[in-house]
Design an enzyme around this catalytic site. Structure first.
Site, mmCIF file in Angstrom:
data_model
loop_
_atom_site.group_PDB
_atom_site.id
_atom_site.type_symbol
_atom_site.label_atom_id
_atom_site.label_comp_id
_atom_site.label_asym_id
_atom_site.label_seq_id
_atom_site.Cartn_x
_atom_site.Cartn_y
_atom_site.Cartn_z
ATOM 1 N N SER A 11 0.828 -1.209 0.000
ATOM 2 C CA SER A 11 0.000 0.000 0.000
ATOM 3 C C SER A 11 0.867 1.266 0.000
ATOM 4 O O SER A 11 0.348 2.372 -0.174
ATOM 5 C CB SER A 11 -0.958 0.005 1.188
ATOM 6 O OG SER A 11 -0.253 -0.059 2.398
ATOM 7 N N HIS A 12 2.169 1.139 0.206
ATOM 8 C CA HIS A 12 3.050 2.310 0.154
ATOM 9 C C HIS A 12 4.054 2.238 -0.995
ATOM 10 O O HIS A 12 4.980 3.028 -1.051
ATOM 11 C CB HIS A 12 3.801 2.483 1.486
ATOM 12 C CG HIS A 12 2.888 2.931 2.579
ATOM 13 N ND1 HIS A 12 2.470 2.107 3.577
ATOM 14 C CD2 HIS A 12 2.284 4.115 2.795
ATOM 15 C CE1 HIS A 12 1.649 2.761 4.377
ATOM 16 N NE2 HIS A 12 1.508 3.975 3.928
ATOM 17 N N ASP B 255 -4.934 0.445 2.434
ATOM 18 C CA ASP B 255 -5.321 -0.969 2.509
ATOM 19 C C ASP B 255 -6.815 -1.144 2.247
ATOM 20 O O ASP B 255 -7.241 -2.134 1.654
ATOM 21 C CB ASP B 255 -4.936 -1.552 3.879
ATOM 22 C CG ASP B 255 -3.425 -1.698 4.007
ATOM 23 O OD1 ASP B 255 -2.780 -2.060 3.008
ATOM 24 O OD2 ASP B 255 -2.885 -1.426 5.100
HETATM 25 O O1 PYC Z 1 -0.150 5.616 5.100
HETATM 26 O O2 PYC Z 1 -1.981 6.713 5.476
HETATM 27 C C1 PYC Z 1 -0.759 6.665 5.300
HETATM 28 C C2 PYC Z 1 0.026 7.911 5.324
HETATM 29 C C3 PYC Z 1 -0.475 9.153 5.502
HETATM 30 C C4 PYC Z 1 0.607 9.987 5.467
HETATM 31 C C5 PYC Z 1 1.726 9.249 5.279
HETATM 32 N N1 PYC Z 1 1.355 7.992 5.195
#
Ligand code: PYC
Length: 332
Positions: free
Chosen positions: A47-48, A188
Site C-alpha cells: 500500500s506504500h 489498505d
Molecule cells: O499511510 O496513510 C498513510 C500515510 C499518511 C501519510 C503518510 N502515510
C-alpha cells in the site's frame, strides 16, 4: 481474477523514476520517491509502493507539489532540527533532515526533527529504521487528511495519522512498527475494494454512519480509530505532535486548504531520536535482549519488523498488480 506482472526491484525503481521525471520532478526528488516506493515493494508494504504513484503524479500535475523543490535544513538549537520542504514530497525532506537528526541524537542523547511544507504519502518505517540502524531509538508520526472519526463520533476529524517506532538491536533486525492509528490504513481499504475483498467490522462506517465490511462503502464514509477511545487518543496525540508541535496544518486544515487533486496534502511530520547509549548507558543491549528472548519465547508472538526484513532478503522479482502497472506506464 487479479493478474500480476513480474518486475525486478531495479525495474520498479526505473519505472518510478521515469514517471516522476516525466511529470516534472528533478533528479533528486524523483530518486527519493523511487527509493522509498521501491523499498516498500521490496519489503511487501504494497500500500506504500507503486500503488502510490498515481497519487504522487496527480499532485505534480495539479501544481500542488513542486517536483523541483529543494528542502532547507536548519538547527534551531543543537537538538532541534527543522526542515522546510518548500513544497516537496516528504522523502527528499527526510533524506536531508535525518542525517542531521541522527548526528544530534548521538551527540546529545535526544533530538527532534520537525518537517514542514512537505506532502507525506509514504510509509514511516524508513525514518525510524534509519535511526535504529545507527543505534538510536526513533519515533515518527504525521497527520493526514481527515478520514477517521474520533471515538464517539461519526464525523471525520483525524487523519489516518500513522506512527512508527524503531528500537535498535545492533547486529540484528531492529524492532520496527509503522501503523495507522485508524483501524486500517486507507490505502489498505482501497486495495481491498480494488481486489473485491471485505474488511473486518470495526474498520469504518458507510456514508450513512452505519458499520460496514464493504471497503468501497467505507471509502465513501469514515474510518474508525483502532481500539476505540484508546486509539482515538493516540490519533489525537499524532495531530498535536505532527501539526501542533511543528506549526503545520492539522488534518482538518489540510482538507480545507487542499485542492482536492487526490494527491497528498501539505502537512508536517515529527521525528524524535533517543540514544540508548547516552540515556540507558552500558549494558542496555544485553538487558533488552533478555526481554526480547522472553517475548520471542511466547508462542504466536512475532517481533514487529521481522516479516519486512525477511521479505527484504528475497532479491528476486516482485508480483505487481498488472492493471496498476498499465496505469502507471500510461503516466510516462
Ligand atoms: O499511510 O496513510 C498513510 C500515510 C499518511 C501519510 C503518510 N502515510
Amino acid at each position: 481474477m487479479t493478474e500480476f506482472t513480474e518486475l525486478t526491484l531495479e525495474q520498479i525503481s526505473a519505472l518510478i523514476n521515469e514517471v516522476m521525471i516525466a511529470n516534472g520532478c528533478d533528479d533528486a526528488n524523483a530518486a527519493a520517491l523511487a527509493d522509498i516506493m521501491t523499498r516498500a515493494e521490496r519489503d511487501g508494504s504494497h500500500s506504500h509502493g507503486l500503488f502510490r504513484v498515481p497519487g504522487y503524479v496527480k499532485a505534480l500535475r495539479s501544481g500542488k507539489v513542486d517536483g523541483k523543490a529543494k528542502p532547507v535544513v536548519a538547527k534551531k538549537t543543537p537538538a532541534i532540527i527543522h526542515v522546510d520542504g518548500r513544497g516537496c514530497f516528504a522523502p527528499l525532506a527526510q533524506a536531508v533532515g535525518l542525517p542531521v537528526l541522527a548526528e544530534a541524537t548521538a551527540e546529545i542523547g535526544v533530538a527532534a526533527l520537525s518537517l514542514t511544507g512537505i506532502h507525506h504519502f509514504a510509509a514511516l518505517w524508513p525514518e525510524t529504521e534509519y535511526l535504529a540502524d545507527r543505534g538510536l531509538v526513533g519515533i515518527a508520526c504525521t497527520a493526514y487528511m481527515p478520514m477517521v472519526a474520533p471515538a464517539g463520533s461519526k464525523a471525520a476529524l483525524f487523519g489516518t495519522n500513522p506512527i512508527s517506532f524503531a528500537w535498535p538491536r545492533p547486529g540484528k533486525t531492529p524492532v520496527c512498527y509503522d501503523m495507522a492509528t485508524a483501524a486500517m490504513a486507507m490505502g489498505d481499504v482501497q486495495i481491498a475494494a480494488r481486489d473485491g475483498k471485505s474488511v473486518p467490522l470495526g474498520t469504518g462506517l458507510d456514508a450513512d454512519g452505519n458499520p460496514s465490511t464493504d471497503p468501497a462503502a467505507i471509502a465513501k464514509g469514515v474510518l474508525l480509530p483502532f481500539g476505540g477511545y484508546k486509539g482515538s487518543a493516540i490519533a489525537m496525540m499524532v495531530e498535536l505532535l505532527a501539526a501542533g508541535l511543528t506549526s503545520e496544518q492539522f488534518s482538518f486544515e489540510a482538507r480545507e486548504n487542499d485542492n482536492g487533486d487526490g494527491g497528498p496534502p501539505r502537512g508536517g511530520e515529527m521525528v524524535i531520536g533517543l540514544s540508548p547509549d547516552l540515556i540507558a548507558g552500558d549494558g542496555w543491549q544485553e538487558h533488552v535482549e533478555r526481554f526480547m528472548d522472553r517475548l520471542r519465547a511466547l508462542e504466536g508472538v512475532r517481533i514487529p519488523g521481522e516479516r519486512r526484513h525477511k521479505n527484504r532478503l528475497d532479491t528476486g522479482p516482485r508480483e505487481i498488480n498488472a492493471t496498476l502497472i498499465e496505469t502507471i506506464t500510461a503516466l510516462k
